[in-house]
Design a protein around this motif. Structure first.
Motif, PDB file in Angstrom:
ATOM      1  N   GLN A 119       0.826  -1.206   0.000  1.00  0.00           N
ATOM      2  CA  GLN A 119       0.000   0.000   0.000  1.00  0.00           C
ATOM      3  C   GLN A 119       0.864   1.261   0.000  1.00  0.00           C
ATOM      4  O   GLN A 119       0.553   2.241  -0.694  1.00  0.00           O
ATOM      5  CB  GLN A 119      -0.927  -0.004   1.225  1.00  0.00           C
ATOM      6  CG  GLN A 119      -1.975  -1.111   1.222  1.00  0.00           C
ATOM      7  CD  GLN A 119      -2.950  -0.977   0.070  1.00  0.00           C
ATOM      8  OE1 GLN A 119      -3.281   0.140  -0.375  1.00  0.00           O
ATOM      9  NE2 GLN A 119      -3.446  -2.105  -0.435  1.00  0.00           N
ATOM     10  N   LYS A 122       2.327   1.899  -3.447  1.00  0.00           N
ATOM     11  CA  LYS A 122       1.370   2.530  -4.361  1.00  0.00           C
ATOM     12  C   LYS A 122       1.354   4.043  -4.167  1.00  0.00           C
ATOM     13  O   LYS A 122       1.244   4.804  -5.139  1.00  0.00           O
ATOM     14  CB  LYS A 122      -0.023   1.945  -4.141  1.00  0.00           C
ATOM     15  CG  LYS A 122      -0.150   0.489  -4.570  1.00  0.00           C
ATOM     16  CD  LYS A 122      -1.549  -0.038  -4.320  1.00  0.00           C
ATOM     17  CE  LYS A 122      -1.671  -1.507  -4.742  1.00  0.00           C
ATOM     18  NZ  LYS A 122      -3.048  -2.043  -4.487  1.00  0.00           N
ATOM     19  N   GLU A 123       1.485   4.488  -2.921  1.00  0.00           N
ATOM     20  CA  GLU A 123       1.550   5.932  -2.678  1.00  0.00           C
ATOM     21  C   GLU A 123       2.821   6.536  -3.274  1.00  0.00           C
ATOM     22  O   GLU A 123       2.812   7.654  -3.796  1.00  0.00           O
ATOM     23  CB  GLU A 123       1.499   6.210  -1.175  1.00  0.00           C
ATOM     24  CG  GLU A 123       0.199   5.797  -0.501  1.00  0.00           C
ATOM     25  CD  GLU A 123       0.201   6.115   0.986  1.00  0.00           C
ATOM     26  OE1 GLU A 123       1.058   6.914   1.414  1.00  0.00           O
ATOM     27  OE2 GLU A 123      -0.641   5.568   1.722  1.00  0.00           O
ATOM     28  N   LYS A 125       4.404   5.478  -5.927  1.00  0.00           N
ATOM     29  CA  LYS A 125       4.253   5.555  -7.381  1.00  0.00           C
ATOM     30  C   LYS A 125       3.394   6.733  -7.799  1.00  0.00           C
ATOM     31  O   LYS A 125       3.592   7.314  -8.875  1.00  0.00           O
ATOM     32  CB  LYS A 125       3.634   4.260  -7.903  1.00  0.00           C
ATOM     33  CG  LYS A 125       4.576   3.062  -7.842  1.00  0.00           C
ATOM     34  CD  LYS A 125       3.914   1.829  -8.420  1.00  0.00           C
ATOM     35  CE  LYS A 125       4.871   0.637  -8.388  1.00  0.00           C
ATOM     36  NZ  LYS A 125       4.245  -0.589  -8.951  1.00  0.00           N
ATOM     37  N   SER A 126       2.441   7.081  -6.951  1.00  0.00           N
ATOM     38  CA  SER A 126       1.524   8.163  -7.318  1.00  0.00           C
ATOM     39  C   SER A 126       2.105   9.546  -7.035  1.00  0.00           C
ATOM     40  O   SER A 126       1.997  10.454  -7.858  1.00  0.00           O
ATOM     41  CB  SER A 126       0.195   8.001  -6.577  1.00  0.00           C
ATOM     42  OG  SER A 126       0.429   8.024  -5.170  1.00  0.00           O
ATOM     43  N   ILE A 127       2.746   9.726  -5.894  1.00  0.00           N
ATOM     44  CA  ILE A 127       3.235  11.056  -5.525  1.00  0.00           C
ATOM     45  C   ILE A 127       4.730  11.072  -5.241  1.00  0.00           C
ATOM     46  O   ILE A 127       5.279  12.100  -4.841  1.00  0.00           O
ATOM     47  CB  ILE A 127       2.496  11.580  -4.269  1.00  0.00           C
ATOM     48  CG1 ILE A 127       2.718  10.636  -3.083  1.00  0.00           C
ATOM     49  CG2 ILE A 127       1.019  11.764  -4.563  1.00  0.00           C
ATOM     50  CD1 ILE A 127       2.117  11.150  -1.780  1.00  0.00           C
ATOM     51  N   GLN A 133      11.325   6.567  -6.687  1.00  0.00           N
ATOM     52  CA  GLN A 133      10.728   5.635  -7.632  1.00  0.00           C
ATOM     53  C   GLN A 133      11.659   4.454  -7.904  1.00  0.00           C
ATOM     54  O   GLN A 133      11.212   3.308  -7.958  1.00  0.00           O
ATOM     55  CB  GLN A 133      10.408   6.360  -8.952  1.00  0.00           C
ATOM     56  CG  GLN A 133       9.265   7.351  -8.878  1.00  0.00           C
ATOM     57  CD  GLN A 133       7.909   6.672  -8.795  1.00  0.00           C
ATOM     58  OE1 GLN A 133       7.783   5.482  -9.048  1.00  0.00           O
ATOM     59  NE2 GLN A 133       6.891   7.440  -8.422  1.00  0.00           N
ATOM     60  N   GLU A 140       9.743  -3.390  -4.732  1.00  0.00           N
ATOM     61  CA  GLU A 140       8.624  -4.119  -5.340  1.00  0.00           C
ATOM     62  C   GLU A 140       9.087  -5.452  -5.911  1.00  0.00           C
ATOM     63  O   GLU A 140       8.373  -6.465  -5.830  1.00  0.00           O
ATOM     64  CB  GLU A 140       8.000  -3.258  -6.436  1.00  0.00           C
ATOM     65  CG  GLU A 140       6.762  -3.872  -7.064  1.00  0.00           C
ATOM     66  CD  GLU A 140       6.159  -2.989  -8.140  1.00  0.00           C
ATOM     67  OE1 GLU A 140       5.124  -3.392  -8.729  1.00  0.00           O
ATOM     68  OE2 GLU A 140       6.731  -1.908  -8.402  1.00  0.00           O
TER      69      GLU A 140
END
Length: 318
Positions: A119, A122-123, A125-127, A133, A140
């Motif tokens: 979880q 995922k955060e 990757k988004s911000i 990254q 990952e």
């Protein structure tokens, strides 16, 4: 007239006037900036030398002087992760106002909390930033490998390998992890299927249709523990007889048995006999010869006394 005072010599003090001792003055504490500079110098030396435990103590000293120092907080977080103090690291992340998403995801991954770590990824990757990254891609890939998604892990490592510097440590790590993912994926796709094809059809069909094995838990965990009302009777356990040790050089049944009276005193044994008389007690001569010798010595003593009798007390001349 009153006597004139005698001047004191150099190096001497007058007995009438006591000498004044100078009290040491208290040193003022160094300024805050100088103290922080010294602590940061020690912190850099400790981190470079690999003394992470002492470096954490130095970070604590810096934070006592300046609780909001960002460099000290980030350094302490790095040191906690290096020393595998993941619970303490998560507590520190909660206290820091910054969003340390990657560090939080890594700590959750090491604490076997894979779902929470996914979880947070995922955060990122988004911000997340570009630097985060790339670290998130490594994490990952490790999560996919742990969860059995070897193809996904293999794809991520191949993507990282294309953009990694050949002279960096990252390139060496990717080359180490990539064959592990490849070997597991090859076993699932080819090696396992080849082994199944070599088995008889009856056994292969049974294995494919059989449900997965269930892990059996020990009976001590499943069965409730009840306190016995009565103490069980003590079971008589026979002690194992210790095999007799035969001394070196002794052959059982051939060598003579040891003396049963070997622990008794010699005077108490049945085989004990009194010793012989001393030699030379009689001198080896007959009784008459002994008497003659004694009479000769007595007569010689009497004659000798007669010669010296005139010089005794009774032989004094009046």
């Amino acid at each position: 007239m009153p006597p004139k005072p005698v001047p004191a010599k150099a190096g001497q003090t007058s007995s009438k006037t006591p000498s004044r001792q100078r009290r040491p003055q208290k040193q003022q504490p160094a300024p805050l900036t100088d103290r922080l500079k010294r602590l940061f110098t020690s912190l850099c030396a400790q981190v470079d030398g690999g003394h992470f435990t002492n470096a954490i103590r130095t970070c604590n000293k810096i934070l006592r002087l300046d609780p909001g120092d960002r460099d000290a907080l980030r350094t302490k977080l790095f040191l906690l992760l290096q020393t595998e103090q993941y619970d303490t690291a998560l507590t520190l992340i909660a206290e820091i106002n910054e969003q340390c998403l990657f560090e939080r995801s890594y700590a959750l991954y090491r604490l076997q909390r894979e779902e929470d770590s996914v979880q947070v990824l995922k955060e990122i990757k988004s911000i997340g930033k570009e630097a985060e990254q790339r670290g998130a891609m490594h994490l990952e890939a490790q999560l996919s490998y742990r969860q059995g998604s070897y193809q996904s892990s293999l794809d991520i490592y191949n993507e990282l390998l294309e953009t990694a510097d050949h002279s960096s440590d990252e390139h060496a790590d990717i080359l180490t992890n990539l064959p592990a993912s490849q070997s597991h994926q090859d076993f699932i796709t080819t090696t396992f299927m080849q082994a199944m094809s070599q088995l008889p059809s009856s056994i292969a069909s049974t294995l494919e249709s059989a449900p997965p094995p269930v892990l059996s838990q020990p009976a001590s965990i499943l069965a409730p523990v009840e306190e016995p009302t009565k103490k069980p009777e003590a079971v008589e356990t026979k002690k194992k007889l210790r095999t007799k040790r035969v001394p070196k050089g002794i052959i059982p049944g051939v060598s003579p048995p040891p003396d049963p009276e070997r622990w008794l005193k010699k005077s108490e044994r049945t085989s004990y006999t009194q010793g012989k008389k001393r030699r030379g007690a009689g001198g080896g001569a007959t009784q008459g010869a002994t008497v003659g010798a004694e009479s000769g010595t007595v007569s010689a003593a009497i004659s000798h006394g007669g010669k010296t009798g005139g010089k005794g007390k009774g032989g004094k001349k009046k």
